[in-house]
Design a protein around this motif. Structure first.
Motif, mmCIF file in Angstrom:
data_model
loop_
_atom_site.group_PDB
_atom_site.id
_atom_site.type_symbol
_atom_site.label_atom_id
_atom_site.label_comp_id
_atom_site.label_asym_id
_atom_site.label_seq_id
_atom_site.Cartn_x
_atom_site.Cartn_y
_atom_site.Cartn_z
ATOM 1 N N VAL A 1 -16.943 51.274 131.827
ATOM 2 C CA VAL A 1 -15.721 51.803 132.458
ATOM 3 C C VAL A 1 -15.977 52.414 133.847
ATOM 4 O O VAL A 1 -15.543 51.852 134.844
ATOM 5 C CB VAL A 1 -14.978 52.824 131.564
ATOM 6 N N PHE A 2 -16.659 53.553 133.922
ATOM 7 C CA PHE A 2 -16.837 54.139 135.256
ATOM 8 C C PHE A 2 -18.307 54.303 135.604
ATOM 9 O O PHE A 2 -18.658 55.024 136.538
ATOM 10 C CB PHE A 2 -16.084 55.471 135.376
ATOM 11 N N LEU B 1 -12.527 49.734 139.456
ATOM 12 C CA LEU B 1 -12.175 51.132 139.150
ATOM 13 C C LEU B 1 -12.592 52.046 140.292
ATOM 14 O O LEU B 1 -11.814 52.901 140.728
ATOM 15 C CB LEU B 1 -12.828 51.577 137.839
ATOM 16 N N GLY C 1 -8.417 46.533 130.106
ATOM 17 C CA GLY C 1 -9.469 47.545 130.166
ATOM 18 C C GLY C 1 -10.482 47.226 131.245
ATOM 19 O O GLY C 1 -10.537 46.116 131.788
ATOM 20 N N VAL C 2 -11.298 48.217 131.534
ATOM 21 C CA VAL C 2 -12.273 48.105 132.613
ATOM 22 C C VAL C 2 -13.563 47.443 132.118
ATOM 23 O O VAL C 2 -14.085 46.531 132.764
ATOM 24 C CB VAL C 2 -12.604 49.503 133.195
#
Lengths: 460, 460
Positions: free
Chosen positions: A455-456, A425, A416-417
């Motif tokens: 995540v982002f 990412l 996972g990020v």
């Protein structure tokens, strides 16, 4: 914030709402020691979907982030506390609700430990394949959040391939069921699959229906000892090129073997630089033939030796060592774990780049890899409290990521990020694709409370 | 509208922009003769991603719907023209760009016919499993749009399980790549999986990267003849309960066998009411054992007879008949095809309900089923131009859907919602889940142009 805690205690029994900093601190981070973390406002130990709903409703009302977490074995900081957040622990929701041998499915709460589910399935002659190395500790909820992989992925796929349906608390507290219980189903968008791997940014999963397989034939183990990483990588390529799909194909280097041995005294270390551990679960003669072929391919690729293990205990010990790689290395100092995945044929090249990054930055890198998938886990270790070494480690980490992207790979194969791979990412995905992520996030999390920034989010 | 057509011809060679109603009418609907359709403003035969981009940009600018389509073999009206839309045919984008035997993947344009891809893969010793019955005609793009299933799903999964990545034109004309080329990858949301099965409502897929398997052992075929649907259903349950996962397990009734035989003169019809066609692709002794077990289980469940086919041609003819069920029935009149999927153990009960719906509504229903998946395709046939019979057929269709939902099933196992199952979707999904669909659609299709109203639009 005090208001929020009062409201939480209004709706959730007080012993489940923890604000004692001594306790909450222990929940404030996962196993990515390099990732930042904040101080949570409270920890809620949910025991029911109603508890989860109360947390989400109140956090939406107060505009406070919710960070869901399982066992905290993540390696990317995805479960790390955000400043002032509510940490929502799902550990206590650990009931296996149902195992249905005819439909070959199980319904579980998110806090069920992966190995516990696997054991319960085995009693019915069934098998839940996803087997991250953390399986003795990690929970199904965490596995779903990260779309966890494992050793058997090379043949049997990843967590998403086994999630038929989830119950989740989304939006401002709506409880929804996504997916289906039948073998197939295409009614509407695959929102269930979208939840898998979304790292807690789209809602909180409160129940998971997983697809099971029938228990399989006993595996045969093949062990090869190689003089260096590249030769082992070539052997992996040869196995793939021969059309063989082993049930596991793992790479472990001597640094890892030694670290595990020092910890557990398993009598593993020998003179091998690199071991490849292969398995086949084809039944009968086909399994015999596949095992023999792997021995031959290992030898032809340049193994020092390659054998079929005749001692089941020894074979299990080798795979156990593989599984213990991360905790064993962690004992030696802070570990910065990478998780790149490249096209299988480029595994030798990627291993070369990992070694180059180690040399160039004067850091120690130990290697394990789900080699059959092209999924590498270089573990960068530096002495504690050595800031200069830390800077060099980060540079090596970044070089490995850049190398993987250069080879057409991805910055995260299965971990996972979280926080650690956010920059990666943005390097990997086109800005238009990142924009789609933001659009989906805004659509499904209108209050902006679910693990925001992970995540982002902007990594700067 | 004239403006739009002029602009299209400005950017796309004129021969690819068709407004002749004689031509466009032939593209205005798929193979769901009961679903409504409108008159398109134009048909664009795209030959490149640039053509697709031009269509999407201009339609976004003019607020005109885009309806993408492949071969038009859909069975739910998903590709039916909306009034005044641009029909975007991807048929001419039919290049197999790459087959990589080492990474076991293929990159194809959306207009590649399923069987053509399968043949090309076979030349490399590789196999693309998804095999909808329409495989001689349907395209990969259409298969992706509906997340098509097929005969091998029971063991090998559906289209989504094989789509690693897509290139798509989304939003107002952005070209994006979603997914990954590596064996694993968890960088961001599974937007690739979200596109699969979205029936053209989230964008237009212009390239697909699919995962392949190694070619497998030759299959063994088992045929069982049963006195009625329920007994056949019980045999399926017995196979499942025994932990057997056949590589195909199909049900065909005598109405279908007769219709195929009348059309193709294959010498199929005998006195069987219902046939079960099973296959196993386990290698060697394991395959022998599994085939023998299936024969025994068929017999024990009450088959008139059950045999292992020793004649490969005969076995292939039976599966060919299964595949031809839909076009063969279509020759007899308008066919209203259902596609419900129920928990495997409830297959006999669901078959009973299908029969009851036929009797109660005085309609003729022929049955084929991916029985091993619990996925039924009752085909309701009424005389052409008999409005009263048509009303009764719709009532039977609705009763079958209601029955499936009552048994914990889904209204569409693999054909998609399109237009025909929109009411069923609203019956199956909670309003909160439908709201999530609307949110995702609005987020990813801000101009509201991609196949609007299909799938979860208001069916009234």
């Amino acid at each position: 914030m005090a208001d929020l805690v009062v409201s939480l205690k209004d709706r959730i029994p007080a012993e489940r709402v923890v604000t004692d900093p001594g306790v909450t601190a222990a929940y404030a981070r996962d196993e990515a020691p390099w990732a930042p973390y904040g101080t949570p406002a409270a920890l809620v130990r949910a025991q029911s979907v109603e508890d989860v709903r109360a947390v989400v409703e109140l956090c939406a009302e107060h505009g406070v982030p919710v960070v869901p977490r399982g066992a905290g074995t993540g390696l990317s900081g995805g479960a790390n506390a955000l400043e002032g957040c509510v940490l929502l622990s799902l550990e206590r929701m650990n009931e296996i609700i149902e195992i249905d041998p005819v439909e070959r499915l199980a319904v579980v709460q998110p806090g069920v430990v992966n190995d516990d589910l696997r054991k319960a399935c085995a009693e019915h002659g069934l098998w839940y394949p996803p087997d991250p190395s953390s399986s003795p500790w990690s929970t199904i909820g965490g596995n779903v959040a990260t779309n966890a992989g494992g050793l058997c992925c090379v043949k049997y796929g990843v967590t998403r391939d086994y999630v038929l349906a989830v119950q989740a608390v989304v939006g401002r507290g709506e409880v929804v069921r996504l997916g289906h219980r039948t073998a197939k189903g295409v009614t509407g968008y695959d929102l269930c699959g979208l939840m898998v791997g979304s790292e807690g940014t789209l809602g909180v999963v409160t129940e998971v229906t997983v697809r099971l397989r029938s228990a399989r034939a006993a595996e045969r183990t093949i062990v090869g000892s190689f003089p260096d990483l590249q030769t082992a990588g070539k052997a992996v390529g040869a196995v793939t090129a021969a059309g063989i799909v082993p049930s596991a194909l793992e790479l472990v280097d001597r640094h890892v073997l030694r670290a595990v041995d020092e910890w557990r005294n398993m009598g593993l270390s020998d003179d091998a630089e690199v071991l490849l551990l292969g398995r086949t679960d084809l039944p009968g003669e086909a399994g015999e033939a596949e095992a023999d072929a792997m021995v031959r391919l290992f030898e032809e690729a340049g193994a020092n030796w390659a054998v079929r293990s005749t001692d089941e205990e020894e074979a299990d010990a080798l795979f156990e060592a593989r599984r213990l790689a991360y905790p064993a290395m962690e004992r030696l100092g802070p570990v910065l774990t990478d998780d790149v995945c490249v096209p299988r044929a480029l595994l030798p090249e990627m291993l070369t780049r990992v070694e180059a990054a180690a040399v160039e930055n004067d850091v120690h890198i130990a290697n394990v890899a789900h080699a059959g998938d092209g999924n590498l886990h270089p573990m960068i270790i530096v002495p504690a409290d050595d800031e200069a070494a830390r800077v060099r480690a980060v540079r090596a980490f970044d070089q490995i990521i850049a190398g993987a992207l250069d080879l057409g790979g991805t910055v995260t194969g299965e971990h996972g990020v979280g926080l650690l791979k956010r920059r990666g990412l943005h390097d990997e995905l086109d800005p238009a694709v990142v924009a789609l992520h933001h659009a989906v996030k805004a659509a499904l999390d209108p209050a902006g409370i679910f693990n925001p920034g992970k995540v982002f989010g902007d990594p700067s």
